[in-house]
Design a protein around this motif. Structure first.
Motif, short mmCIF file in Angstrom:
data_model
loop_
_atom_site.label_atom_id
_atom_site.label_comp_id
_atom_site.label_asym_id
_atom_site.label_seq_id
_atom_site.Cartn_x
_atom_site.Cartn_y
_atom_site.Cartn_z
N LEU A 78 40.42 41.76 33.34
CA LEU A 78 41.31 41.85 34.03
C LEU A 78 41.48 40.61 35.08
O LEU A 78 40.79 40.54 36.03
CB LEU A 78 41.24 43.01 34.86
N HIS A 134 47.74 47.34 34.84
CA HIS A 134 47.69 48.83 35.15
C HIS A 134 48.35 49.47 33.77
O HIS A 134 47.85 50.82 33.68
CB HIS A 134 48.35 49.12 36.29
N VAL A 137 46.20 48.36 29.71
CA VAL A 137 44.81 48.85 29.66
C VAL A 137 44.99 50.23 28.83
O VAL A 137 43.99 50.38 28.22
CB VAL A 137 44.04 48.95 30.74
N LEU A 149 36.40 43.09 36.25
CA LEU A 149 37.34 43.30 37.13
C LEU A 149 37.50 41.78 37.97
O LEU A 149 36.58 41.53 38.86
CB LEU A 149 37.27 44.36 37.75
N TYR A 159 41.89 50.39 37.47
CA TYR A 159 41.54 50.09 36.18
C TYR A 159 40.19 50.84 35.69
O TYR A 159 39.97 51.10 34.77
CB TYR A 159 41.12 48.49 36.63
#
Length: 213
Positions: A78, A134, A137, A149, A159
């Motif tokens: 992410l 958001h 995923v 992350l 997440y």
């Protein structure tokens, strides 16, 4: 690190200096492909860091080490930024036969990342997903070996909640910028109070969480 060097006790011959130098080791290329990748990473580190939200080199090396040690087949990231951490992941994934799915919301950064992936010759191992991570995923299928992350800090908990069920037992959630004032206290509480997780908060602002078997 200079402070560490100065604090080392050593006799004649400068053992303190040797220890300090040892702490600043550099990665060594095993083959031509790795040489090419490391050269791209070096250029990015020297010329492309300003204004970009990329991890420090030592954190990139940690990502590579954990990924290859775990024999990871699927890594979800992410926060692509300009692709620096993604290329470190690719260094490992080219050996494990794995893939990286990385998410970015900013097209300008994503465009630079795509070019960097091509320069390093790792674009075939990486899928770059554009849009709000958001939401995106939810499309990722398990099992996942590693979640990294490095996006909106207040979003880490969301997440994790969405990806943890897809993370395999023994898999890792690695979070960046886990420093006081940056880390979301809700996320810190979630990874340190769940009996199903084992978490280490490393010096330098990285947390590593394992999903227990």
């Amino acid at each position: 690190r200079d402070g560490m060097r100065g604090g080392q006790r050593g006799g004649p011959g400068g053992m303190g200096t040797m220890a300090g130098d040892f702490m600043r080791t550099e990665p060594l290329a095993k083959d031509d492909a790795e040489t090419k990748i490391l050269e791209v990473l070096d250029v990015m580190d020297r010329t492309g860091r300003r204004g970009n939200m990329n991890v420090p080199k030592e954190d990139g090396r940690l990502l590579r080490l954990l990924t290859e040690s775990l024999q990871a087949k699927k890594v979800v990231e992410l926060g692509t930024s300009t692709g620096y951490s993604g290329i470190w992941f690719a260094l490992a994934l080219r050996k494990t036969g794995g893939v990286l799915i990385t998410h970015e919301i900013d097209e300008a950064r994503a465009s630079v990342a795509r070019e960097n992936f091509k320069k390093a010759g790792v674009e075939e191992q990486i899928t770059l997903v554009m849009g709000d991570a958001h939401e995106k995923v939810n499309d990722v299928e398990g099992p996942i070996d590693i979640v990294f992350l490095d996006a909106d800090k207040e979003g880490y908990l969301d997440y994790m909640q969405k990806l943890l069920p897809k993370l395999r037992a023994g898999g890792l959630i690695i979070a960046h910028n886990m420093n006081p004032g940056q880390a979301d206290p809700r996320f810190v509480q979630a990874i340190t109070t769940d009996k199903n997780l084992e978490t280490l908060l490393l010096q330098g602002g990285v947390s590593v969480t394992m999903k227990k078997h």
